[in-house]
Design a protein around this motif. Structure first.
Motif, PDB file in Angstrom:
ATOM      1  N   TYR A 263     -67.131  -4.732  38.444  1.00 17.06           N
ATOM      2  CA  TYR A 263     -66.946  -4.679  39.895  1.00 17.06           C
ATOM      3  C   TYR A 263     -68.001  -3.785  40.531  1.00 17.06           C
ATOM      4  CZ  TYR A 263     -62.607  -7.296  40.185  1.00 17.06           C
ATOM      5  OH  TYR A 263     -61.669  -8.300  40.156  1.00 17.06           O
ATOM      6  N   ARG A 264     -68.619  -4.265  41.587  1.00 21.59           N
ATOM      7  CA  ARG A 264     -69.564  -3.449  42.343  1.00 21.59           C
ATOM      8  C   ARG A 264     -68.887  -2.763  43.522  1.00 21.59           C
ATOM      9  NH1 ARG A 264     -71.142  -5.019  37.994  1.00 21.59           N
ATOM     10  NH2 ARG A 264     -73.227  -5.863  37.625  1.00 21.59           N
ATOM     11  N   SER A 265     -67.694  -3.218  43.875  1.00 23.30           N
ATOM     12  CA  SER A 265     -66.946  -2.659  44.998  1.00 23.30           C
ATOM     13  C   SER A 265     -65.630  -2.069  44.505  1.00 23.30           C
ATOM     14  CB  SER A 265     -66.660  -3.744  46.040  1.00 23.30           C
ATOM     15  OG  SER A 265     -65.678  -3.334  46.962  1.00 23.30           O
ATOM     16  N   ARG A 266     -65.424  -0.774  44.758  1.00 20.30           N
ATOM     17  CA  ARG A 266     -64.158  -0.155  44.367  1.00 20.30           C
ATOM     18  C   ARG A 266     -63.002  -0.728  45.162  1.00 20.30           C
ATOM     19  NH1 ARG A 266     -65.433   6.352  43.723  1.00 20.30           N
ATOM     20  NH2 ARG A 266     -67.128   6.145  42.182  1.00 20.30           N
ATOM     21  N   VAL A 267     -63.246  -1.033  46.439  1.00 19.35           N
ATOM     22  CA  VAL A 267     -62.185  -1.607  47.267  1.00 19.35           C
ATOM     23  C   VAL A 267     -61.758  -2.966  46.712  1.00 19.35           C
ATOM     24  CG1 VAL A 267     -61.604  -2.494  49.554  1.00 19.35           C
ATOM     25  CG2 VAL A 267     -62.915  -0.375  49.338  1.00 19.35           C
ATOM     26  N   GLY A 268     -62.741  -3.791  46.369  1.00 15.80           N
ATOM     27  CA  GLY A 268     -62.426  -5.090  45.788  1.00 15.80           C
ATOM     28  C   GLY A 268     -61.662  -4.967  44.479  1.00 15.80           C
ATOM     29  N   PHE A 269     -62.054  -3.985  43.662  1.00 14.65           N
ATOM     30  CA  PHE A 269     -61.347  -3.752  42.403  1.00 14.65           C
ATOM     31  C   PHE A 269     -59.900  -3.356  42.648  1.00 14.65           C
ATOM     32  CE2 PHE A 269     -59.936  -0.433  39.403  1.00 14.65           C
ATOM     33  CZ  PHE A 269     -59.763  -1.226  38.282  1.00 14.65           C
ATOM     34  N   HIS A 270     -59.673  -2.422  43.567  1.00 13.21           N
ATOM     35  CA  HIS A 270     -58.310  -1.961  43.840  1.00 13.21           C
ATOM     36  C   HIS A 270     -57.439  -3.104  44.346  1.00 13.21           C
ATOM     37  CE1 HIS A 270     -58.107   2.548  43.494  1.00 13.21           C
ATOM     38  NE2 HIS A 270     -59.372   2.319  43.222  1.00 13.21           N
ATOM     39  N   LEU A 271     -57.985  -3.942  45.214  1.00 12.54           N
ATOM     40  CA  LEU A 271     -57.212  -5.068  45.731  1.00 12.54           C
ATOM     41  C   LEU A 271     -56.861  -6.043  44.615  1.00 12.54           C
ATOM     42  CD1 LEU A 271     -59.072  -5.794  49.100  1.00 12.54           C
ATOM     43  CD2 LEU A 271     -56.768  -4.853  48.818  1.00 12.54           C
ATOM     44  N   ALA A 272     -57.837  -6.345  43.756  1.00 13.61           N
ATOM     45  CA  ALA A 272     -57.589  -7.278  42.655  1.00 13.61           C
ATOM     46  C   ALA A 272     -56.576  -6.711  41.669  1.00 13.61           C
ATOM     47  CB  ALA A 272     -58.904  -7.605  41.942  1.00 13.61           C
ATOM     48  N   PHE A 273     -56.669  -5.423  41.377  1.00 12.99           N
ATOM     49  CA  PHE A 273     -55.752  -4.803  40.429  1.00 12.99           C
ATOM     50  C   PHE A 273     -54.327  -4.805  40.981  1.00 12.99           C
ATOM     51  CE2 PHE A 273     -53.627  -1.727  37.847  1.00 12.99           C
ATOM     52  CZ  PHE A 273     -54.268  -1.791  36.613  1.00 12.99           C
ATOM     53  N   ARG A 274     -54.195  -4.459  42.246  1.00 15.91           N
ATOM     54  CA  ARG A 274     -52.867  -4.416  42.850  1.00 15.91           C
ATOM     55  C   ARG A 274     -52.243  -5.807  42.910  1.00 15.91           C
ATOM     56  NH1 ARG A 274     -50.652  -0.265  46.016  1.00 15.91           N
ATOM     57  NH2 ARG A 274     -48.684  -0.888  46.958  1.00 15.91           N
TER      58      ARG A 274
END
Length: 292
Positions: A263-274
Motif C-alpha cells: 500500500y502506498r496510502s495509509r488511509v487506503g490501507f486502513h479502509l481496506a483493513f477495516r
C-alpha cells in the motif's frame, strides 16, 4: 453439484491425532494424517471416520452430516439445533469414539464477505491441505493451535478466529499447485502465484494481465470466471491477510505495515483493513493472541 448450504458456510477439519478418512458425495476419499487439514468450502455433507486399521469392531459413527444452517452466525454459546452447532462453532470430535485414538479440531463458520462464496464454489467440494502446507503458513498454524489448546472455552473472539482460519485456508487452497491446481489457464495460475507471493509489488490489473500474457479484458474475464472475484479484489484480500499476520505475529511498527504489503496510502490501507476485519489495524493487533 448442488450443496446443502448454498455456499454460505464452510467446514474445516484439522487432524490433531490419529489417522482418518473424509468421504463426501462426488469426490474421492481424503486420507488424513496428523497435521492435515480438510476443507469443505461449501459445507458439503460428509462423513469423518477412522482408518479401517484403527476402527473398533462396530462401525463408528460419522461426524454429523446434518445440513448446516444458513442463518447468520449466532453467539458462541447459542443453543444449537440437534446435531449442528450454532454460529461459528469450534469443537473437537473423536471419530469412532475415544478408543479409536483419533482427535479432530472442527471449525464451522460463515463467510465474512460476499465474494468469498464465489471463490469457494470454484474449488472442489472437499480438498486436503497437508501438514507441510499448513505449517508453512504461520497465521493458519498458530490460530489452529490456539483453537485446539486444551481447556480452551468458547469466547467472543471465536468469530474472528474462525474467519481467519477459513480465509487463510481458502487462500492456500486457491493458490496453484501444478500439476493438479484448480486453474486450467496457465496465465491465471501465474497471476495467482504473483498475487500470493509478490503482493507487495505495485500491481495493477494491467500489469497482472501482462504477467498472465493476456489482454486486460481477456484476463479480467478469465480471472473472474476461475476465481469468482475480480483480480483487484483478490490482490487486496492477499495484502490484507499478510497485514493481519504481521500485526498478530511480529513487532513491526504499525506505521510500516502498509508499505510492507504493497500500500502506498495509509488511509487506503486502513479502509481496506477495516472493511475486511471489521476493526482497525490497531484494534486487531490489540486483540490478537500473544505468541509464547
Amino acid at each position: 453439484m448442488q450443496t446443502e448450504t448454498g455456499g454460505t458456510r464452510a467446514v474445516l477439519h484439522h487432524v490433531l491425532a490419529g489417522r482418518c478418512r473424509l468421504s463426501a458425495a462426488g469426490v474421492r476419499v481424503l486420507e488424513l494424517a496428523p497435521g492435515d487439514l480438510a476443507l469443505l468450502p461449501t459445507g458439503a455433507r460428509h462423513h469423518l471416520t477412522p482408518e479401517p486399521a484403527a476402527a473398533p469392531d462396530t462401525p463408528p459413527p460419522a461426524v454429523p452430516d446434518t445440513p448446516l444452517p444458513t442463518s447468520p452466525p449466532g453467539p458462541p454459546d447459542a443453543a444449537p439445533p440437534r446435531g449442528v452447532p450454532a454460529g461459528p462453532a469450534v469443537f473437537v470430535v473423536e471419530p469412532g469414539g475415544a478408543g479409536a485414538g483419533v482427535r479432530v479440531l472442527t471449525v464451522r463458520t460463515g463467510y465474512g464477505r460476499p465474494a468469498a462464496p464465489s471463490l469457494a464454489a470454484a474449488l472442489p467440494r472437499a480438498l486436503r491441505l497437508d501438514r507441510a502446507r499448513v505449517e508453512a503458513e504461520p497465521l493458519l498454524r498458530d490460530t489452529l493451535a490456539l483453537l485446539a489448546a486444551p481447556g480452551r472455552r468458547p469466547g467472543p473472539g471465536d468469530r474472528l478466529l474462525a474467519l481467519r482460519v477459513l480465509e487463510t485456508a481458502l487462500g492456500l487452497a486457491a493458490a496453484p499447485r501444478p500439476p493438479d491446481g484448480p486453474y486450467h489457464h496457465p496465465g491465471i495460475g501465474r497471476a495467482i502465484a504473483a498475487i500470493e507471493t509478490r503482493y507487495a509489488e505495485p500491481w495493477t490489473v494491467v500489469t497482472l494481465a501482462r504477467e498472465a500474457g493476456m489482454s486486460r479484458s481477456a484476463f479480467t474475464a478469465a480471472f473472474r470466471e476461475a476465481v469468482g472475484t475480480p483480480p483487484a479484489r483478490r490482490l487486496t484480500a492477499r495484502r490484507i491477510r499478510e497485514a493481519a499476520r504481521l500485526l498478530a505475529e511480529t513487532g513491526l511498527p504499525q506505521s510500516a505495515v502498509p508499505a510492507r504489503v504493497g500500500y502506498r496510502s495509509r488511509v487506503g490501507f486502513h479502509l481496506a483493513f477495516r472493511t475486511a476485519y471489521g476493526m482497525t489495524p490497531g484494534e486487531y493487533r490489540a486483540a490478537a493472541p500473544r505468541r509464547v
